[in-house]
Design a protein around this motif. Structure first.
Motif, PDB file in Angstrom:
ATOM      1  N   GLN A 219      -0.975  -3.673   7.773  1.00  0.00           N
ATOM      2  CA  GLN A 219      -0.251  -4.527   6.825  1.00  0.00           C
ATOM      3  C   GLN A 219      -0.635  -5.999   7.005  1.00  0.00           C
ATOM      4  O   GLN A 219      -0.150  -6.849   6.272  1.00  0.00           O
ATOM      5  CB  GLN A 219       1.256  -4.356   7.021  1.00  0.00           C
ATOM      6  N   CYS A 220      -1.465  -6.283   7.992  1.00  0.00           N
ATOM      7  CA  CYS A 220      -1.879  -7.664   8.248  1.00  0.00           C
ATOM      8  C   CYS A 220      -3.129  -7.969   7.423  1.00  0.00           C
ATOM      9  O   CYS A 220      -4.219  -7.527   7.763  1.00  0.00           O
ATOM     10  CB  CYS A 220      -2.206  -7.868   9.727  1.00  0.00           C
ATOM     11  N   SER A 221      -2.981  -8.674   6.392  1.00  0.00           N
ATOM     12  CA  SER A 221      -4.147  -9.081   5.604  1.00  0.00           C
ATOM     13  C   SER A 221      -3.767 -10.262   4.728  1.00  0.00           C
ATOM     14  O   SER A 221      -2.633 -10.369   4.269  1.00  0.00           O
ATOM     15  CB  SER A 221      -4.660  -7.930   4.733  1.00  0.00           C
ATOM     16  N   GLY A 222      -4.692 -11.120   4.530  1.00  0.00           N
ATOM     17  CA  GLY A 222      -4.464 -12.265   3.647  1.00  0.00           C
ATOM     18  C   GLY A 222      -5.275 -13.458   4.086  1.00  0.00           C
ATOM     19  O   GLY A 222      -5.588 -13.628   5.267  1.00  0.00           O
ATOM     20  N   THR A 223      -5.620 -14.276   3.128  1.00  0.00           N
ATOM     21  CA  THR A 223      -6.389 -15.485   3.388  1.00  0.00           C
ATOM     22  C   THR A 223      -5.713 -16.655   2.688  1.00  0.00           C
ATOM     23  O   THR A 223      -5.371 -16.571   1.510  1.00  0.00           O
ATOM     24  CB  THR A 223      -7.831 -15.348   2.881  1.00  0.00           C
ATOM     25  N   THR A 224      -5.496 -17.712   3.427  1.00  0.00           N
ATOM     26  CA  THR A 224      -4.889 -18.924   2.879  1.00  0.00           C
ATOM     27  C   THR A 224      -5.859 -20.076   3.052  1.00  0.00           C
ATOM     28  O   THR A 224      -6.334 -20.330   4.172  1.00  0.00           O
ATOM     29  CB  THR A 224      -3.568 -19.259   3.592  1.00  0.00           C
ATOM     30  N   THR A 225      -6.162 -20.726   1.966  1.00  0.00           N
ATOM     31  CA  THR A 225      -7.072 -21.866   2.000  1.00  0.00           C
ATOM     32  C   THR A 225      -6.277 -23.145   1.815  1.00  0.00           C
ATOM     33  O   THR A 225      -5.560 -23.302   0.828  1.00  0.00           O
ATOM     34  CB  THR A 225      -8.143 -21.757   0.912  1.00  0.00           C
TER      35      THR A 225
ATOM     36  N   THR B 190      -7.237 -16.801   8.032  1.00  0.00           N
ATOM     37  CA  THR B 190      -7.330 -15.379   7.687  1.00  0.00           C
ATOM     38  C   THR B 190      -6.467 -14.577   8.651  1.00  0.00           C
ATOM     39  O   THR B 190      -6.536 -14.763   9.868  1.00  0.00           O
ATOM     40  CB  THR B 190      -8.784 -14.884   7.767  1.00  0.00           C
ATOM     41  N   THR B 191      -5.630 -13.707   8.093  1.00  0.00           N
ATOM     42  CA  THR B 191      -4.773 -12.837   8.895  1.00  0.00           C
ATOM     43  C   THR B 191      -5.325 -11.422   8.838  1.00  0.00           C
ATOM     44  O   THR B 191      -5.621 -10.897   7.773  1.00  0.00           O
ATOM     45  CB  THR B 191      -3.328 -12.840   8.350  1.00  0.00           C
TER      46      THR B 191
END
Length: 378
Positions: free
Chosen positions: A147-153, A170-171
Motif C-alpha cells: 500500500q506504500c506508493s506515491g510520488t510528491t514533487t 517517493t514512497t
C-alpha cells in the motif's frame, strides 16, 4: 500394501490438519517432532519465558503483545480496518523455547495469503505468498501488502545564492506496508543568474553581469546563457536600463527609489518634487497638503510659483490697516485685517476681504460694512 497406504494417508491428514481461528491457519508436518507450534491464550503472551523471542524482529520497542499487535496491523493490514480477532502462538524446536507471534486475518474473503515459514526453529518474515516443499511448519493469514506508493514533487524554492531546488519524494514499500521514503533534488539557476536548467547539485550558475546601478534578471528554467539575462534599474536608482551598465540614475536626496525600468523616484514625507531636475525639496510652511509633485496652501495663503521652482512658498495674503474712533468702534487706534483665501489658492488675486465686516476708514472719518467679498486687484 493396504496397511502402508493407510499410513501414508494418515500422514497426509496430519500435515493438513489446521489449528485455525477466524481464518488464521497453522500447518505443521511435525519436522520429526522438532518443531512444535502451540496456540496460546493471548493474555499469557507477555508472561512467556524469555526464550520465546518475538517473530517481529523489525518491531521497535519492547515485544509486548500490544507492540507486536500494533506492528502486525501496520505491516500486514495497512489502511484496512476490518482486522479479525488476534491469535497467538508460541513455538519450540527440539524442546527449546524459540518464539512467539500474534497474527490475524486482516480481512475476511479472498485476500492473498501471507506465510510465516518456520524452519529450523526460526521464523522468516511473512512475505511469501506460496510456500516451497520441505518447509516444516508455517502460519498463514489473509493480508494485503504494497500500500506504500506515491510520488510528491515539491515546488522550486531558494537554495542559496543563484540557485533554486525542487525535491521529489517517493514512497515505496520497505516491508509489506512498512513504508520508506526516498528523495531526489534537482537544481536550476535562479533569477539574475544563468546556466544549466537541470543540475544534480548547486553548481554551474553564473551571475548576470551588471553595474551597481543596474540589476540583472532572468527567468528560471530558461536562463541557459548570458543572453538570457535582461536588465533593470537596481533598488536606489531610477530610469530605464539601456545595458548592463547604463541608463539608471541615482536616487535624489530625500527620495526613495524602488528600482525597475520606467521607474522614477518618490519624495519622502515632508518633501515634494517641483520637477525631475530639482529632485525633492522641503514642503513650504503653511502648506495644507504637500506630496508628490506639488503642494496646496492653507486658507489665507497663496502659492507663489514664479521664478525658480525651489522658490515655491505659501505667501500670506496682504492685509489692510484701518483706524477706529472712540465713537464708531468703541476705541481709538489702528488695526490690520488680513485677507483670506480658499484652501489651494495659487494667485494673490484670490485673496479677499470677507464681507459682513465693519471696517474703519483709513483717515478715521468713520466705518462701513462690506456686503460682498472684496478681492485684491493688481
Amino acid at each position: 500394501m493396504e496397511g502402508a497406504l493407510k499410513k501414508i494417508l494418515l500422514a497426509v491428514v496430519a500435515i493438513l490438519v489446521a489449528n485455525s481461528a477466524m481464518g488464521v491457519t497453522f500447518y505443521d508436518d511435525g519436522d520429526s517432532g522438532k518443531t512444535v507450534v502451540t496456540k496460546i491464550d493471548c493474555s499469557t503472551y507477555n508472561s512467556l519465558a524469555s526464550g520465546y523471542v518475538s517473530g517481529y524482529n523489525s518491531e521497535v520497542g519492547t515485544n509486548t503483545l500490544a507492540n507486536d499487535w500494533a506492528y502486525f496491523k501496520e505491516a500486514y493490514c495497512g489502511t484496512l480496518t476490518s482486522v479479525q480477532t488476534q491469535t497467538c502462538y508460541k513455538w519450540d524446536f527440539g524442546g527449546v523455547a524459540k518464539g512467539k507471534i500474534v497474527v490475524a486475518d486482516c480481512v475476511a474473503g479472498s485476500q492473498a495469503k501471507i506465510y510465516f515459514p518456520i524452519n529450523g526453529g526460526t521464523i522468516s518474515d511473512g512475505t511469501d505468498t506460496s510456500v516451497a516443499d520441505g518447509v516444516p511448519a508455517y502460519i498463514s493469514f489473509a493480508a494485503t501488502c504494497d500500500q506504500c506508493s506515491g510520488t510528491t514533487t515539491g515546488a522550486w524554492t531558494t537554495a542559496g545564492d543563484g540557485y533554486q531546488v525542487k525535491t521529489t519524494t517517493t514512497t515505496s514499500s520497505d516491508f509489506c506496508n512498512i513504508c520508506k521514503t526516498t528523495t531526489s533534488s534537482t537544481f536550476r539557476c535562479a533569477s539574475g543568474y544563468y546556466g544549466s536548467t537541470t543540475q544534480d547539485s548547486p553548481t554551474g550558475c553564473t551571475k548576470c553581469t551588471t553595474a551597481t546601478s543596474v540589476a540583472g534578471t532572468s527567468t528560471p528554467g530558461s536562463n541557459t546563457s548570458a543572453s538570457s539575462c535582461s536588465f533593470k534599474c537596481a533598488s536606489g536608482y531610477y530610469g530605464t536600463a539601456t545595458s548592463a551598465t547604463a541608463g539608471c540614475k541615482a536616487c535624489p536626496q530625500y527620495a526613495t527609489c524602488a528600482g525597475g525600468n520606467g521607474s522614477t523616484f518618490s519624495c519622502n514625507s515632508g518633501y515634494f518634487s517641483p520637477g525631475t531636475a530639482y529632485g525633492c525639496v522641503s514642503c513650504p510652511d503653511n502648506a495644507n497638503e504637500c506630496s508628490g509633485t506639488g503642494f496646496v496652501c492653507t486658507a489665507g495663503y497663496y502659492a507663489a510659483t514664479s521664478g525658480a521652482p525651489f522658490m515655491n512658498v505659501c505667501n500670506l495674503c496682504p492685509g489692510y490697516v484701518f483706524n477706529a474712533t472712540q465713537t464708531n468702534l468703541g476705541g481709538g487706534g489702528s488695526y490690520t485685517v488680513s485677507g483670506t483665501t480658499a484652501v489651494g489658492a495659487t494667485s494673490i488675486t484670490e485673496c479677499y476681504m470677507p464681507a459682513d465686516g465693519y471696517y474703519g476708514t483709513a483717515d478715521d472719518t468713520g466705518f462701513w460694512l462690506w456686503n460682498s467679498d472684496c478681492y485684491y486687484a493688481n
